[in-house]
Structures are given as C-alpha cells and as structure tokens.
Design an enzyme around this catalytic site. Structure first.
Site, mmCIF file in Angstrom:
data_model
loop_
_atom_site.group_PDB
_atom_site.id
_atom_site.type_symbol
_atom_site.label_atom_id
_atom_site.label_comp_id
_atom_site.label_asym_id
_atom_site.label_seq_id
_atom_site.Cartn_x
_atom_site.Cartn_y
_atom_site.Cartn_z
ATOM 1 N N LYS A 106 1.091 -1.009 -0.033
ATOM 2 C CA LYS A 106 -0.242 -0.356 0.135
ATOM 3 C C LYS A 106 0.836 1.510 0.085
ATOM 4 C CE LYS A 106 -3.384 2.561 2.503
ATOM 5 N NZ LYS A 106 -3.997 2.018 3.981
ATOM 6 N N SER A 152 -9.530 0.342 7.688
ATOM 7 C CA SER A 152 -8.880 -0.260 6.399
ATOM 8 C C SER A 152 -7.902 -1.357 5.729
ATOM 9 C CB SER A 152 -8.270 1.440 5.822
ATOM 10 O OG SER A 152 -8.445 1.968 5.729
ATOM 11 N N SER A 212 -9.345 2.529 3.250
ATOM 12 C CA SER A 212 -8.810 2.797 2.362
ATOM 13 C C SER A 212 -7.643 2.175 1.686
ATOM 14 C CB SER A 212 -7.615 3.486 3.118
ATOM 15 O OG SER A 212 -6.666 3.304 4.157
HETATM 16 N N1 GLN Z 1 -12.399 4.610 6.247
HETATM 17 C C1 GLN Z 1 -12.048 5.250 7.503
HETATM 18 C C2 GLN Z 1 -11.935 6.447 7.704
HETATM 19 O O1 GLN Z 1 -11.657 7.073 7.073
HETATM 20 C C3 GLN Z 1 -10.981 3.907 8.118
HETATM 21 C C4 GLN Z 1 -9.821 4.299 7.496
HETATM 22 C C5 GLN Z 1 -8.749 3.436 7.642
HETATM 23 O O2 GLN Z 1 -8.115 2.929 8.806
HETATM 24 N N2 GLN Z 1 -7.474 4.291 7.074
HETATM 25 O O3 GLN Z 1 -10.491 7.226 8.694
#
Ligand code: GLN
Length: 481
Positions: A83, A182, A158
């Site tokens: 990632k 994420s 994400s």
């Molecule tokens: N969707 C969550 C956010 O927008 C989690 C994102 C993540 O785990 N990096 O913060």
C-alpha cells in the site's frame, strides 16, 4: 502443477514448491507477474507504481540462493504489493496524495524490510485513499480503484488497491494499513483475507502517520495460512518503533490447527443492529457453521459501541491534524510559491491536499483547540477507555468475538461520495477494534444474492492472534470447496 501463468491461484506455499521443484525461476515468475499486473491494471487501477527493475533484481537474488541450495526465505520469489502509505526505498511513495507526488523515500519500512529479507519480490505500490482517509478508495488523487468482483463497485478503503490486487490475482499477498477498518473492510468487499494485528505487534516504522495511536500495518492474502505467514514475518519488536511490543510472536501455523471444539465465541448484540438483511443471513449461516464445528456461541454486549464512530472521528482527526502539519512545502516534494511564508504554506497545502484530508485537518484542529479540547478530545479519550474495557470484560467470558465486518457489501462507485456521514458508517463495526487495539480480521464467508463478497470479522484478546487465526482457519477449512 502450478506454472507462473496460474498467478491468480498461486499461494505462498505453491510458489515455494514451484521454485524448489524448478518448475519456474523467480525471475520467470516475477516477469509473468509484472506483465499480468500491468496488463490488468487498467481494469481496476490498483497499482500506482510498478517496480520492474527492483523486482527483477530481487528475483535474481532469489534464483541465486535457490541455485546455491542455501536458505531461500519463507517468501522466496512471492510477488507482493505494498500500500502506498508504507515507504519503500528508492520507490515512489505517494500516500495517494498530490502533495507527495514525487516522493522517493530513502529507506524501507520495517515491515517491507522484513518481507524482503525473506525473499519477497515487491511488484509495486498500491492505490489507496489519500493518507488512508476513506472507506471506498475514492479519495485517491490518482483516481478510484474498481472492485475486481464487480467493476462498477468500490473495493472498500482505504487499502482498496491492496485488497483488489489480491482478489484480481495480480499479487499473491499485500501489505495494507488499518486505522479504523481499512484492512478488514476492503478485504470483506473484495473477498480476500485481511488481518489487523494487535496494536504494537507490527512496527509502524515507515508507515506514514495518519493517526498514530490507531495505525496498524497488516497483510492481505488469498487464504488464512498465507495471511498468518505474512504476519509472522512482519511481527515482533523493532527498536525503530518505541510502541512496538516485546511480546513473543506465536507459531500461528501450529496453533491454528488445534481444534476449535469448546472455544467460546461471543456475538456482541450491538453488531447485529442496523445490518442489511442479506449480509445478516450470510453472517448467521457462518456462525451456525462455527457452532457445528463445536464452538460454543454466546450473545454478549459491548455497551459503548454506539459511541465508537464519534469517538474515532475525534481522535483520528485530532492526530491527523498534528501528523499532517509536516507537509508544508519546505520538506517533501511539491511547493506552490506565494509572496510570504504563510501564503506559500497555504498555497502548497491548498493545492496539495484533497477535500477529505482538508476536512479532517479542520475537524482535528477544532477538537484540539483550547476552548474545545476538554469537551471533545478529552471526552473522546475517556470514551475510548470505556470501549477498550468493553472488550476486556467480554474476553473474561469468551475466547473470541464474531461479527459482520460491514453492515453492507461493496457499494457503487459514486454512491456515497457526496455524503461523508454515510461513508463513515461503513466502518461502524471495525473502528472499535482499532480503538481497543485488539487483533481482528476479515475472512470471506459467502456472497450476497448479487454475488458480492461478504466477510466475517473475528476479534481476539491482545496478542492472541493465534486464536483468531484458529477460528478463521477452521472455518475456511470447513467451507472451502
Ligand atoms: N474509513 C476510516 C477513515 O476514513 C478508516 C480509515 C483507515 O482505517 N485508514 O478514517
């Protein structure tokens, strides 16, 4: 017999077997993987950068080790992707942001270093929401990722690219990051295994900070065994991250083969409210299956769950507003000039960051400001303690918890993009794991009537990844065709 052309069905074990039996060389496999990933990328936009030269050089080293008959490493020749919020030496790392468009890190993150030490071949960097802020991968400055299982749908976020490439067959395993869900949510949406380890289990050295007290690095893979292999390699104390834990890393592979008969599994009732009906049916069938394997299923309560979303969005944005202050046009790549220092900062940040990142910096700055700190930030920290206590209380009575990962399967691209609050709801069942710091994962457990993958979430006690893997592995064994 596996050839490099069956990339989509390769596992860590089958790569090893193929290399040792000389069915293919690491170089052949890497070339085939790069060709496939490049050819397939226009469909999903999962990769942002390909590392062709690095990858082929790494593969050559593996081939030499194989030829010399020495130790070749647990991941010898395995094509992996990373990632793009995890830094890679001499390989562009953008965090899905324009502000880091040309950033070439001078070092490898510890997790990446450890994968390389075991012979992994890094194919490239994977698309994600900007600075890991999002639930659909639509916040990337480099365009959304499409879900390989349904190209008009999001892959989750994400870590959308990291989940999509494993599902698409262009990488055998990948590393993602999880701050509020994420890893697990995209794993669930794409039908692959995704693991968020205990906070401190894996070094965050080289993970670009979003919300440091919540950030985790973890693996995606095609099956539980490969996910456990990846975690075992990246886990363990690292002096470069003072929050990394000294706790010994268990032999997951041995422990996950123990029977699950008699294990007590808790179903937190709060995680079954607000679930869409089709997802509910699939999750209940999975729980029934675990019951038939001899697990004892009990309904329990995690009473502070309803505060998790608000608590998370205060703490995560507060930490993000502080962490992202470093992108100022002085350090790190792009700068937009201005007629004073302040206007240079403003112009750089104004054009370099996307809308969601700006929204979070503003929210985080607000909750940390002198007049509101006690009302928001301090209160959220207190609530976080209560959420963590819910888990420790529950684990006095049960060995693991099982829940859905997300209230719904993958949604359509564009469906929630104009409604941040609806988007934030994607994470209602995953945020608590990060807030409490307990290990949790998603394992595929079926499909919606439209054929969209659904994941089962398993939580375990701090540092008890072995029990989490055991439940997932036995479930996978019992249900794989
Ligand atoms: N969707 C969550 C956010 O927008 C989690 C994102 C993540 O785990 N990096 O913060």
């Amino acid at each position: 017999m596996k050839s490099p052309h069956d990339l989509a069905s390769l596992t860590i074990g089958s790569v090893r077997e193929g290399l040792q039996a000389k069915k293919f060389s690491a170089k052949e496999l890497t070339q085939a993987a790069l060709d496939l990933a490049e050819a397939e990328n226009p469909k999903t936009n999962a990769f942002l950068t390909f590392a062709c030269e690095h990858a082929l050089a790494d593969a050559e080293r593996v081939d030499k080790a194989v030829a010399h008959g020495g130790y070749v490493g647990a991941l010898a020749g395995v094509p992996v992707g990373i990632k793009d919020v995890i830094v890679t030496k001499d390989l562009r790392t953008t965090c899905g942001s324009r502000i880091l468009e040309n950033y070439i890190p001078p070092y490898d993150a510890t997790a990446v270093y450890r994968l390389r030490e075991e012979g992994a071949v890094i194919l490239g960097k994977l698309n994600c929401d900007e600075f890991a802020m999002g639930s659909s991968n639509e916040n990337s400055a480099y365009g959304p990722v499409r879900n390989p299982r349904a190209l008009d749908r999001v892959p989750g976020g994400s870590s959308g690219g990291a989940a999509a490439s494993v599902a698409q067959g262009t990488a055998v395993a990948t590393l993602g990051s999880d701050t509020g869900g994420s890893i697990r949510q995209p794993a669930s949406f794409c039908g692959v295994v995704g693991v968020t380890p205990t906070y401190g289990r894996v070094s965050r050295y080289g993970l670009v900070a979003f919300a440091s007290s919540l950030d985790h690095i973890g693996p995606f893979a095609r099956n539980v065994e490969d996910a456990a292999t990846m975690l075992r390699i990246i886990a363990g104390r690292d002096d470069l991250d003072s929050t990394s834990a000294f706790a010994p890393v268990d032999d997951y592979h041995a422990l996950m083969r123990h029977p699950v008969r008699g294990l007590k599994l808790g179903l937190p009732k709060e995680y079954f409210e607000g679930l869409n009906a089709e997802t509910g049916d699939v999750i209940h069938a999975a729980i029934k299956q675990l019951g038939s394997l001899g697990c004892e299923i009990r309904e329990i309560s995690l009473p502070h769950t309803k505060y998790a979303l608000s608590c998370y969005y205060i703490i995560a944005t507060a930490e993000a507003s502080s962490n992202l202050a470093r992108y100022d046009g002085v350090r790190y790549t792009i700068r937009s000039d201005g007629d004073s220092l302040t206007s240079m900062y403003r112009n750089t940040r104004g054009s370099g960051f996307g809308a969601e990142v700006k929204r979070r910096i503003m929210l985080g700055t607000y909750v940390l400001s002198a007049g509101y700190y006690d009302a928001y930030y301090r209160k959220a920290q207190q609530v976080r303690t209560l959420i963590a206590k819910d888990f420790s209380e529950a684990f006095k009575d049960v060995d693991a918890l099982v829940t859905p990962v997300s209230p719904f399967p993958a949604f359509k691209i564009g469906e929630k993009v104009d409604d941040p609050l609806a988007m934030y709801l994607s994470d209602v069942y995953t945020l608590t794991g990060d807030l409490a710091g307990v290990p949790c994962m998603s394992v595929p457990c079926g499909e919606s009537p439209e054929g969209l993958p659904i994941g089962l979430q398993i939580f375990a006690k701090h540092f008890d990844e072995a029990t989490m893997f055991r439940v997932a592995y036995k479930y996978e064994q019992a249900t794989s065709r």
